[in-house]
Design a protein around this motif. Structure first.
Motif, PDB file in Angstrom:
ATOM      1  N   VAL A  11      -5.847 -30.528  -2.566  1.00 51.35           N
ATOM      2  CA  VAL A  11      -7.117 -30.700  -1.862  1.00 51.35           C
ATOM      3  C   VAL A  11      -8.214 -31.033  -2.869  1.00 51.35           C
ATOM      4  CG1 VAL A  11      -8.874 -29.555  -0.456  1.00 51.35           C
ATOM      5  CG2 VAL A  11      -6.445 -29.206   0.043  1.00 51.35           C
ATOM      6  N   GLU A  12      -8.216 -30.342  -3.981  1.00 53.59           N
ATOM      7  CA  GLU A  12      -9.198 -30.613  -5.031  1.00 53.59           C
ATOM      8  C   GLU A  12      -9.027 -32.034  -5.569  1.00 53.59           C
ATOM      9  OE1 GLU A  12     -10.690 -28.747  -9.306  1.00 53.59           O
ATOM     10  OE2 GLU A  12      -9.091 -27.760  -8.211  1.00 53.59           O
ATOM     11  N   ALA A  13      -7.788 -32.467  -5.719  1.00 56.55           N
ATOM     12  CA  ALA A  13      -7.518 -33.829  -6.194  1.00 56.55           C
ATOM     13  C   ALA A  13      -8.036 -34.860  -5.197  1.00 56.55           C
ATOM     14  CB  ALA A  13      -6.017 -34.016  -6.420  1.00 56.55           C
ATOM     15  N   ALA A  14      -7.798 -34.620  -3.907  1.00 60.92           N
ATOM     16  CA  ALA A  14      -8.263 -35.550  -2.872  1.00 60.92           C
ATOM     17  C   ALA A  14      -9.788 -35.602  -2.841  1.00 60.92           C
ATOM     18  CB  ALA A  14      -7.716 -35.139  -1.511  1.00 60.92           C
ATOM     19  N   LEU A  15     -10.426 -34.458  -2.925  1.00 60.29           N
ATOM     20  CA  LEU A  15     -11.885 -34.421  -2.891  1.00 60.29           C
ATOM     21  C   LEU A  15     -12.510 -35.076  -4.120  1.00 60.29           C
ATOM     22  CD1 LEU A  15     -12.616 -30.927  -1.349  1.00 60.29           C
ATOM     23  CD2 LEU A  15     -12.935 -33.176  -0.306  1.00 60.29           C
ATOM     24  N   SER A  16     -11.791 -35.048  -5.239  1.00 60.55           N
ATOM     25  CA  SER A  16     -12.332 -35.705  -6.431  1.00 60.55           C
ATOM     26  C   SER A  16     -12.366 -37.222  -6.244  1.00 60.55           C
ATOM     27  CB  SER A  16     -11.522 -35.347  -7.674  1.00 60.55           C
ATOM     28  OG  SER A  16     -10.263 -35.982  -7.660  1.00 60.55           O
ATOM     29  N   GLY A  19     -14.565 -37.372  -2.168  1.00 56.61           N
ATOM     30  CA  GLY A  19     -15.677 -36.464  -1.929  1.00 56.61           C
ATOM     31  C   GLY A  19     -17.024 -37.166  -2.091  1.00 56.61           C
ATOM     32  N   GLY A  20     -18.032 -36.555  -1.584  1.00 56.32           N
ATOM     33  CA  GLY A  20     -19.370 -37.112  -1.684  1.00 56.32           C
ATOM     34  C   GLY A  20     -19.871 -37.560  -0.328  1.00 56.32           C
ATOM     35  N   TRP A  22     -21.082 -40.520   0.717  1.00 61.21           N
ATOM     36  CA  TRP A  22     -20.897 -41.880   1.209  1.00 61.21           C
ATOM     37  C   TRP A  22     -19.459 -42.384   1.201  1.00 61.21           C
ATOM     38  CZ3 TRP A  22     -25.064 -43.104   3.643  1.00 61.21           C
ATOM     39  CH2 TRP A  22     -26.284 -42.592   3.223  1.00 61.21           C
ATOM     40  N   LYS A  23     -18.600 -41.833   0.382  1.00 61.50           N
ATOM     41  CA  LYS A  23     -17.261 -42.413   0.208  1.00 61.50           C
ATOM     42  C   LYS A  23     -16.441 -42.427   1.488  1.00 61.50           C
ATOM     43  CE  LYS A  23     -16.851 -41.719  -4.716  1.00 61.50           C
ATOM     44  NZ  LYS A  23     -16.140 -41.039  -5.788  1.00 61.50           N
ATOM     45  N   ILE A  24     -16.483 -41.371   2.257  1.00 54.82           N
ATOM     46  CA  ILE A  24     -15.708 -41.344   3.496  1.00 54.82           C
ATOM     47  C   ILE A  24     -16.242 -42.392   4.468  1.00 54.82           C
ATOM     48  CG2 ILE A  24     -15.113 -39.962   5.530  1.00 54.82           C
ATOM     49  CD1 ILE A  24     -14.817 -37.574   3.663  1.00 54.82           C
ATOM     50  N   LEU A  25     -17.553 -42.555   4.532  1.00 55.76           N
ATOM     51  CA  LEU A  25     -18.128 -43.584   5.407  1.00 55.76           C
ATOM     52  C   LEU A  25     -17.717 -44.984   4.960  1.00 55.76           C
ATOM     53  CD1 LEU A  25     -21.720 -42.142   5.901  1.00 55.76           C
ATOM     54  CD2 LEU A  25     -19.808 -42.083   7.511  1.00 55.76           C
ATOM     55  N   ILE A  26     -17.685 -45.216   3.669  1.00 57.74           N
ATOM     56  CA  ILE A  26     -17.245 -46.507   3.136  1.00 57.74           C
ATOM     57  C   ILE A  26     -15.792 -46.753   3.515  1.00 57.74           C
ATOM     58  CG2 ILE A  26     -16.730 -47.770   1.008  1.00 57.74           C
ATOM     59  CD1 ILE A  26     -19.186 -46.259  -0.235  1.00 57.74           C
ATOM     60  N   HIS A  54     -22.260 -48.044  -6.798  1.00 54.30           N
ATOM     61  CA  HIS A  54     -21.661 -46.977  -7.613  1.00 54.30           C
ATOM     62  C   HIS A  54     -20.410 -46.396  -6.935  1.00 54.30           C
ATOM     63  CE1 HIS A  54     -21.488 -43.633 -10.417  1.00 54.30           C
ATOM     64  NE2 HIS A  54     -21.410 -42.817  -9.376  1.00 54.30           N
ATOM     65  N   ASN A  55     -20.513 -46.111  -5.643  1.00 53.84           N
ATOM     66  CA  ASN A  55     -19.384 -45.523  -4.920  1.00 53.84           C
ATOM     67  C   ASN A  55     -18.223 -46.501  -4.798  1.00 53.84           C
ATOM     68  OD1 ASN A  55     -19.882 -42.656  -3.546  1.00 53.84           O
ATOM     69  ND2 ASN A  55     -21.821 -43.717  -3.766  1.00 53.84           N
TER      70      ASN A  55
END
Length: 97
Positions: A11-16, A19-20, A22-26, A54-55
């Motif tokens: 989970v930590e690897a996926a969020l790295s 995460g953030g 904007w990334k999921i929206l992108i 940046h993202n």
């Protein structure tokens, strides 16, 4: 030299990577298909050009997004998901549910 710590928890690897704010929206926009930069900027309310750039660069670095320069005059850039990026679709669908 400082080494970047590799997360041990999946989970930590996926969020790295995703995460953030904007990334999921992108990524969700790119599930719909390839988009040019300005199309994506207009479709994601509130994101600035700098933050989107940046993202997208981070997602490209992590192998989620691919960037393609179209041979047009003037040149245009198109973004799409890689095969790895597509594997995130069922995970994000479950989050939406």
């Amino acid at each position: 030299m400082v080494q970047k710590r590799t997360p041990e928890c999946p989970v930590e690897a996926a969020l790295s990577v995703i995460g953030g704010r904007w990334k999921i929206l992108i990524i969700c926009r790119l599930f719909e298909g390839k988009h040019r930069f300005n199309e994506m900027r207009r479709s994601i309310a509130g994101v600035s050009q700098r933050v989107l750039t940046h993202n997208l660069r981070e997602l490209e670095r992590d192998g989620v997004v691919e960037r393609r320069v179209l041979p047009e005059s003037p040149p245009h850039v198109e973004y799409g998901l890689t095969a790895f990026g597509r594997t995130l679709e069922p995970v994000l669908d479950r989050l939406c549910e």
